[in-house]
Design an enzyme around this catalytic site. Structure first.
Site, PDB file in Angstrom:
ATOM      1  N   SER A 187      -0.969  78.092   0.288  1.00  0.00           N
ATOM      2  CA  SER A 187      -1.473  79.098   1.385  1.00  0.00           C
ATOM      3  C   SER A 187      -1.704  80.270   0.517  1.00  0.00           C
ATOM      4  O   SER A 187      -2.860  81.053   0.657  1.00  0.00           O
ATOM      5  CB  SER A 187      -0.581  79.233   2.440  1.00  0.00           C
ATOM      6  OG  SER A 187      -0.503  78.302   3.204  1.00  0.00           O
ATOM      7  N   LYS A 225       8.710  76.024  12.034  1.00  0.00           N
ATOM      8  CA  LYS A 225       7.530  76.035  13.031  1.00  0.00           C
ATOM      9  C   LYS A 225       8.029  76.264  14.548  1.00  0.00           C
ATOM     10  O   LYS A 225       7.250  76.750  15.361  1.00  0.00           O
ATOM     11  CB  LYS A 225       6.597  74.863  12.648  1.00  0.00           C
ATOM     12  CG  LYS A 225       5.686  74.938  11.589  1.00  0.00           C
ATOM     13  CD  LYS A 225       4.644  73.846  11.507  1.00  0.00           C
ATOM     14  CE  LYS A 225       3.710  74.066  10.155  1.00  0.00           C
ATOM     15  NZ  LYS A 225       2.921  73.029  10.124  1.00  0.00           N
ATOM     16  N   ASN A 269       2.289  78.046  13.727  1.00  0.00           N
ATOM     17  CA  ASN A 269       2.337  78.048  12.289  1.00  0.00           C
ATOM     18  C   ASN A 269       1.848  79.697  11.868  1.00  0.00           C
ATOM     19  O   ASN A 269       1.415  79.765  10.717  1.00  0.00           O
ATOM     20  CB  ASN A 269       1.491  77.041  11.647  1.00  0.00           C
ATOM     21  CG  ASN A 269       0.061  76.917  11.737  1.00  0.00           C
ATOM     22  OD1 ASN A 269      -0.296  77.491  12.957  1.00  0.00           O
ATOM     23  ND2 ASN A 269      -0.674  76.605  11.099  1.00  0.00           N
ATOM     24  N   ASP A 319      -2.791  74.699  13.053  1.00  0.00           N
ATOM     25  CA  ASP A 319      -2.896  73.269  12.639  1.00  0.00           C
ATOM     26  C   ASP A 319      -3.973  72.363  13.879  1.00  0.00           C
ATOM     27  O   ASP A 319      -4.671  71.768  13.551  1.00  0.00           O
ATOM     28  CB  ASP A 319      -1.954  72.677  12.645  1.00  0.00           C
ATOM     29  CG  ASP A 319      -0.882  72.947  11.733  1.00  0.00           C
ATOM     30  OD1 ASP A 319      -1.471  73.512  10.402  1.00  0.00           O
ATOM     31  OD2 ASP A 319       0.254  72.949  11.456  1.00  0.00           O
ATOM     32  N   ARG A 348       7.729  54.943  13.529  1.00  0.00           N
ATOM     33  CA  ARG A 348       8.834  54.171  13.298  1.00  0.00           C
ATOM     34  C   ARG A 348       9.927  54.218  14.284  1.00  0.00           C
ATOM     35  O   ARG A 348      10.540  53.471  14.967  1.00  0.00           O
ATOM     36  CB  ARG A 348       9.217  54.681  11.986  1.00  0.00           C
ATOM     37  CG  ARG A 348      10.479  53.979  11.471  1.00  0.00           C
ATOM     38  CD  ARG A 348      10.959  54.529  10.061  1.00  0.00           C
ATOM     39  NE  ARG A 348      10.989  55.914  10.066  1.00  0.00           N
ATOM     40  CZ  ARG A 348      11.541  56.578   8.786  1.00  0.00           C
ATOM     41  NH1 ARG A 348      11.819  55.772   7.846  1.00  0.00           N
ATOM     42  NH2 ARG A 348      12.014  57.932   9.024  1.00  0.00           N
ATOM     43  N   ARG A 384      10.927  58.971  19.283  1.00  0.00           N
ATOM     44  CA  ARG A 384      10.186  60.428  19.130  1.00  0.00           C
ATOM     45  C   ARG A 384       8.642  60.334  19.414  1.00  0.00           C
ATOM     46  O   ARG A 384       7.988  61.291  19.939  1.00  0.00           O
ATOM     47  CB  ARG A 384      10.173  60.444  17.461  1.00  0.00           C
ATOM     48  CG  ARG A 384      11.576  61.145  17.118  1.00  0.00           C
ATOM     49  CD  ARG A 384      11.263  61.320  15.392  1.00  0.00           C
ATOM     50  NE  ARG A 384      11.018  62.868  15.428  1.00  0.00           N
ATOM     51  CZ  ARG A 384      10.562  63.428  14.199  1.00  0.00           C
ATOM     52  NH1 ARG A 384      10.697  62.474  13.114  1.00  0.00           N
ATOM     53  NH2 ARG A 384      10.225  64.476  14.133  1.00  0.00           N
ATOM     54  N   GLY A 430      -6.038  65.597   3.697  1.00  0.00           N
ATOM     55  CA  GLY A 430      -5.218  66.651   4.027  1.00  0.00           C
ATOM     56  C   GLY A 430      -5.556  68.050   3.683  1.00  0.00           C
ATOM     57  O   GLY A 430      -5.381  69.064   4.313  1.00  0.00           O
TER      58      GLY A 430
HETATM   59  P1  NAP Z   1       7.971  65.604  10.352  1.00  0.00           P
HETATM   60  O1  NAP Z   1       8.124  66.455  11.273  1.00  0.00           O
HETATM   61  O2  NAP Z   1       9.136  65.651   9.057  1.00  0.00           O
HETATM   62  O3  NAP Z   1       7.487  64.358  10.459  1.00  0.00           O
HETATM   63  C1  NAP Z   1       7.710  63.077   9.625  1.00  0.00           C
HETATM   64  C2  NAP Z   1       7.019  61.838  10.119  1.00  0.00           C
HETATM   65  O4  NAP Z   1       6.955  60.736   9.090  1.00  0.00           O
HETATM   66  C3  NAP Z   1       7.788  61.253  11.149  1.00  0.00           C
HETATM   67  O5  NAP Z   1       6.965  60.544  12.252  1.00  0.00           O
HETATM   68  C4  NAP Z   1       8.393  60.330  10.404  1.00  0.00           C
HETATM   69  O6  NAP Z   1       8.781  59.075  11.455  1.00  0.00           O
HETATM   70  C5  NAP Z   1       7.499  59.739   9.566  1.00  0.00           C
HETATM   71  N1  NAP Z   1       8.117  58.921   8.484  1.00  0.00           N
HETATM   72  C6  NAP Z   1       8.678  59.516   7.129  1.00  0.00           C
HETATM   73  N2  NAP Z   1       9.055  58.416   6.567  1.00  0.00           N
HETATM   74  C7  NAP Z   1       8.847  57.384   7.231  1.00  0.00           C
HETATM   75  C8  NAP Z   1       8.685  56.059   6.713  1.00  0.00           C
HETATM   76  N3  NAP Z   1       9.546  55.749   5.403  1.00  0.00           N
HETATM   77  N4  NAP Z   1       8.381  55.052   7.298  1.00  0.00           N
HETATM   78  C9  NAP Z   1       7.595  55.333   8.591  1.00  0.00           C
HETATM   79  N5  NAP Z   1       7.434  56.784   9.040  1.00  0.00           N
HETATM   80  C10 NAP Z   1       8.035  57.515   8.235  1.00  0.00           C
HETATM   81  O7  NAP Z   1       6.880  65.894   9.248  1.00  0.00           O
HETATM   82  P2  NAP Z   1       5.393  66.924   9.833  1.00  0.00           P
HETATM   83  O8  NAP Z   1       5.635  68.286   9.668  1.00  0.00           O
HETATM   84  O9  NAP Z   1       5.011  66.378  10.936  1.00  0.00           O
HETATM   85  O10 NAP Z   1       4.571  66.511   8.318  1.00  0.00           O
HETATM   86  C11 NAP Z   1       3.767  65.335   8.433  1.00  0.00           C
HETATM   87  C12 NAP Z   1       2.750  65.084   7.407  1.00  0.00           C
HETATM   88  O11 NAP Z   1       1.738  66.017   7.907  1.00  0.00           O
HETATM   89  C13 NAP Z   1       3.379  65.537   5.953  1.00  0.00           C
HETATM   90  O12 NAP Z   1       2.801  64.688   4.944  1.00  0.00           O
HETATM   91  C14 NAP Z   1       2.646  66.958   6.047  1.00  0.00           C
HETATM   92  O13 NAP Z   1       2.398  67.441   4.560  1.00  0.00           O
HETATM   93  C15 NAP Z   1       1.201  66.757   6.803  1.00  0.00           C
HETATM   94  N6  NAP Z   1       0.719  68.046   7.078  1.00  0.00           N
HETATM   95  C16 NAP Z   1      -0.300  68.516   6.609  1.00  0.00           C
HETATM   96  C17 NAP Z   1      -0.979  69.608   6.969  1.00  0.00           C
HETATM   97  C18 NAP Z   1      -2.113  69.942   6.589  1.00  0.00           C
HETATM   98  O14 NAP Z   1      -2.752  71.263   6.656  1.00  0.00           O
HETATM   99  N7  NAP Z   1      -3.050  69.049   5.774  1.00  0.00           N
HETATM  100  C19 NAP Z   1      -0.235  70.505   8.027  1.00  0.00           C
HETATM  101  C20 NAP Z   1       0.918  69.914   8.649  1.00  0.00           C
HETATM  102  C21 NAP Z   1       1.432  68.793   8.247  1.00  0.00           C
HETATM  103  P3  NAP Z   1      10.150  59.086  11.950  1.00  0.00           P
HETATM  104  O15 NAP Z   1      10.053  59.812  13.303  1.00  0.00           O
HETATM  105  O16 NAP Z   1      10.636  57.652  12.323  1.00  0.00           O
HETATM  106  O17 NAP Z   1      11.468  59.792  11.030  1.00  0.00           O
END
Ligand code: NAP
Length: 274
Positions: A16, A67, A88, A103, A150, A154, A235
């Protein structure tokens, strides 16, 4: 000088500051945008937000893991932030702290730019990113939204945000048959994580694959989609677009998302990977 920041824990990886510096340099304005590490406790977060307001910042972006906490310190919140349950952006205006979720704005912008309006979207993941995505898909009036995660519970918890149908994580491959827009909102594919295990072969040729992961910009999922000749969104596109409302609210008046900005971010990611 106009000032803003991003707060997170950890936060040194955040792109950012670079996005805002590039826009400020283009406009030739004196602006400062810092990355500030704030410990993941309610007390530390509230204290730091008060200090930053006191220092005259116009607002802060909020990233993982704050957040949801951000909504807790706000005096007002946009409808999107309230429904998503996370913010955010915190804008400091007079005595108010106003929470917003850009977002969701970014995803709405991305959906509006797709060549064909998707009839069915499949969202993988059920964390904070997925919540914002479900909200954006609903406000974009996507007729059918499907979610798989998974941890089934959730997905259950967040499906109402998008009025989404829930399917089992193991049913994700079959669900692709009727999917026009596939969105990876899990952290799978990120540097240091395993790839998302999915077989894209039954996706229609008109389908779009959108990966929220931006480090690396080309994830194994996007590579596989491009190899099949599918349209993709990465992304970085989301990251650049979520920054627009913050820059316009706090720092300057022109925030253009273009190839030069993307090249700056890609170069920074590449330098980091070395
Ligand atoms: P989060 O709240 O930690 O959620 C992570 C997600 O990934 C959960 O649904 C989790 O499933 C799943 N996951 C993790 N390991 C896994 C595995 N081995 N197998 C299957 N599912 C798995 O994270 P978040 O904040 O939502 O972020 C998620 C992604 O979005 C990240 O990669 C982040 O970089 C991206 N993001 C990008 C932007 C952008 O501007 N480009 C903005 C925000 C976020 P469970 O519920 O089963 O644990």
């Amino acid at each position: 000088m106009r000032r803003a920041a991003v707060v997170g824990w950890p936060v040194s990886h955040s792109l950012s500051p670079l996005i805002h510096q590039i826009w400020a340099a283009r406009e030739g304005i004196a602006a400062r945008y810092d990355a500030i590490a704030v410990e993941p406790t309610d007390e530390a977060f509230r204290r730091r937000i008060d200090e930053l307001r006191g220092e005259g910042l116009a607002g802060v972006n909020v990233t993982i893991p704050h957040k949801e906490r951000a909504l807790g310190v706000a005096t007002k919140a946009t409808p999107a932030a309230k429904v998503i349950g996370a913010a955010n952006m915190l804008s400091f205006i007079d005595d108010e702290i106003i929470a917003a979720n850009s977002d969701a704005d970014a995803v709405e912008a991305i959906v509006s730019m797709l060549p064909v309006r998707p009839a069915t979207a499949l969202v993988l993941g059920a964390g904070g990113a997925a919540r914002a995505i479900l909200y954006a898909l609903r406000t974009s009036k996507i007729p059918k939204i499907v979610i798989a995660n998974r941890t089934h519970a959730r997905a259950d918890a967040i499906a109402p945000v998008g009025g989404a149908q829930i399917i089992d994580w193991n049913a994700r491959n079959e669900a692709l048959a009727e999917c026009d827009l596939l969105i990876n909102a899990t952290s799978l594919g990120m540097t240091g994580q395993g790839p998302l295990d999915i077989d894209l072969s039954i996706l229609r040729q008109s389908a779009v694959v959108f990966d929220t992961v931006y480090s690396p910009p080309e994830t194994p999922l996007l590579k596989a989609a491009r190899a099949r000749g599918l349209k993709t969104v990465d992304g970085l596109e989301m990251l650049m677009r979520q920054a627009v409302p913050a820059y316009l609210a706090w720092l300057g008046s022109r925030a253009v998302v273009d190839a030069d900005l993307r090249a700056g971010l890609e170069a920074a990611l590449k330098a980091r990977a070395r």
